[in-house]
Design a protein around this motif. Structure first.
Motif, PDB file in Angstrom:
ATOM      1  N   GLU A  48      48.194 -37.265  86.806  1.00 18.86           N
ATOM      2  CA  GLU A  48      49.426 -37.998  86.509  1.00 18.86           C
ATOM      3  C   GLU A  48      50.530 -37.110  85.921  1.00 18.86           C
ATOM      4  O   GLU A  48      51.699 -37.245  86.311  1.00 18.86           O
ATOM      5  N   GLY A  75      56.967 -46.182  85.886  1.00 19.55           N
ATOM      6  CA  GLY A  75      56.643 -45.319  84.760  1.00 19.55           C
ATOM      7  C   GLY A  75      57.749 -44.341  84.395  1.00 19.55           C
ATOM      8  O   GLY A  75      57.564 -43.496  83.515  1.00 19.55           O
ATOM      9  N   ARG A 113      48.884 -48.681  94.279  1.00 15.38           N
ATOM     10  CA  ARG A 113      49.305 -48.124  92.986  1.00 15.38           C
ATOM     11  C   ARG A 113      48.092 -47.654  92.194  1.00 15.38           C
ATOM     12  O   ARG A 113      47.233 -48.464  91.840  1.00 15.38           O
ATOM     13  N   LEU A 115      47.536 -46.806  89.076  1.00  9.60           N
ATOM     14  CA  LEU A 115      47.263 -47.394  87.758  1.00  9.60           C
ATOM     15  C   LEU A 115      46.685 -48.795  87.892  1.00  9.60           C
ATOM     16  O   LEU A 115      45.905 -49.240  87.044  1.00  9.60           O
ATOM     17  N   ASN A 118      42.962 -48.178  89.397  1.00 10.74           N
ATOM     18  CA  ASN A 118      41.999 -47.462  88.552  1.00 10.74           C
ATOM     19  C   ASN A 118      41.764 -48.100  87.194  1.00 10.74           C
ATOM     20  O   ASN A 118      41.088 -47.514  86.350  1.00 10.74           O
ATOM     21  N   ASN A 119      42.363 -49.264  86.942  1.00  6.74           N
ATOM     22  CA  ASN A 119      42.216 -49.891  85.628  1.00  6.74           C
ATOM     23  C   ASN A 119      41.743 -51.334  85.761  1.00  6.74           C
ATOM     24  O   ASN A 119      42.071 -52.014  86.736  1.00  6.74           O
ATOM     25  N   PHE A 124      45.174 -52.622  82.345  1.00  9.12           N
ATOM     26  CA  PHE A 124      46.477 -52.656  83.013  1.00  9.12           C
ATOM     27  C   PHE A 124      47.476 -53.452  82.171  1.00  9.12           C
ATOM     28  O   PHE A 124      48.629 -53.077  82.031  1.00  9.12           O
ATOM     29  N   ILE A 127      48.774 -51.339  79.427  1.00  8.79           N
ATOM     30  CA  ILE A 127      49.851 -50.446  79.899  1.00  8.79           C
ATOM     31  C   ILE A 127      51.154 -51.235  79.926  1.00  8.79           C
ATOM     32  O   ILE A 127      52.195 -50.767  79.446  1.00  8.79           O
TER      33      ILE A 127
END
Ligand code: S3P
Length: 162
Positions: A48, A75, A113, A115, A118-119, A124, A127
């Motif tokens: 990242e 982000g 996406r 994020l 992977n979460n 998420f 975040i």
């Protein structure tokens, strides 16, 4: 002064941006082209932080065009350097609640996406929570997306901006 749409993934930055300009700079699309691979693959291969550096370099290039309408990834506000670059531009936060965003992102599998992929939902959401104050602080205008159509969001932006 460039016009920049910020907000979490799924808020409609690119869709609304295309309604505001037929020459939208869609940063994710441009980065995919520039990096030669999907963002998800770049995250996996280079990490990242490397993606964030590429994002900053592109943002700086695009902001040099005073007529630019820009849709960055969600982000972009994370880096203090980017937030400084955005100062003095028209920065529009498209605000929407987490559950609505999650539903939209779940239905938009094409964007892949990292994020999101992977979460867990909880991670998420964390975040999302960690970014809300940053979006608000970076914005010169906040638009509540709610149930508005992309056309209504674009209209609200035009009515409220200068
Ligand atoms: C990210 C958002 C994505 C993309 C990348 C990281 C983020 O863009 O830049 O997956 O950190 O919020 P969208 O906001 O256009 O989905």
């Amino acid at each position: 002064m460039a016009r920049v749409l910020i907000g979490f993934m799924g808020a409609g930055k690119s869709t609304v941006g295309r309604l505001l300009s037929d020459q939208l700079y869609d940063m994710d699309d441009m980065l995919v082209e520039r990096l030669g691979m999907p963002i998800k693959d770049y995250f996996a291969k280079e990490g990242e932080p490397a993606f964030r550096q590429q994002e900053t370099a592109l943002l700086e290039e695009l902001l040099a065009d005073p007529e630019a309408v820009i849709s960055p990834g969600g982000g972009v506000v994370l880096s203090p350097e980017n937030r400084q670059l955005l100062e003095g531009h028209e920065v529009i936060f498209l605000e929407l609640d987490f559950d609505s965003l999650y539903d939209r992102i779940s239905q938009d599998q094409g964007a892949e996406r990292p994020l999101f992929l992977n979460n867990s939902r909880e991670a998420f959401k964390a975040i999302f929570d960690s970014r809300q104050a940053i979006y608000k602080e970076a914005a010169s205008l906040t638009i509540q997306v709610g149930d508005k159509t992309p056309e209504q969001v674009a209209e609200a932006i035009l009515e409220n901006s200068h």
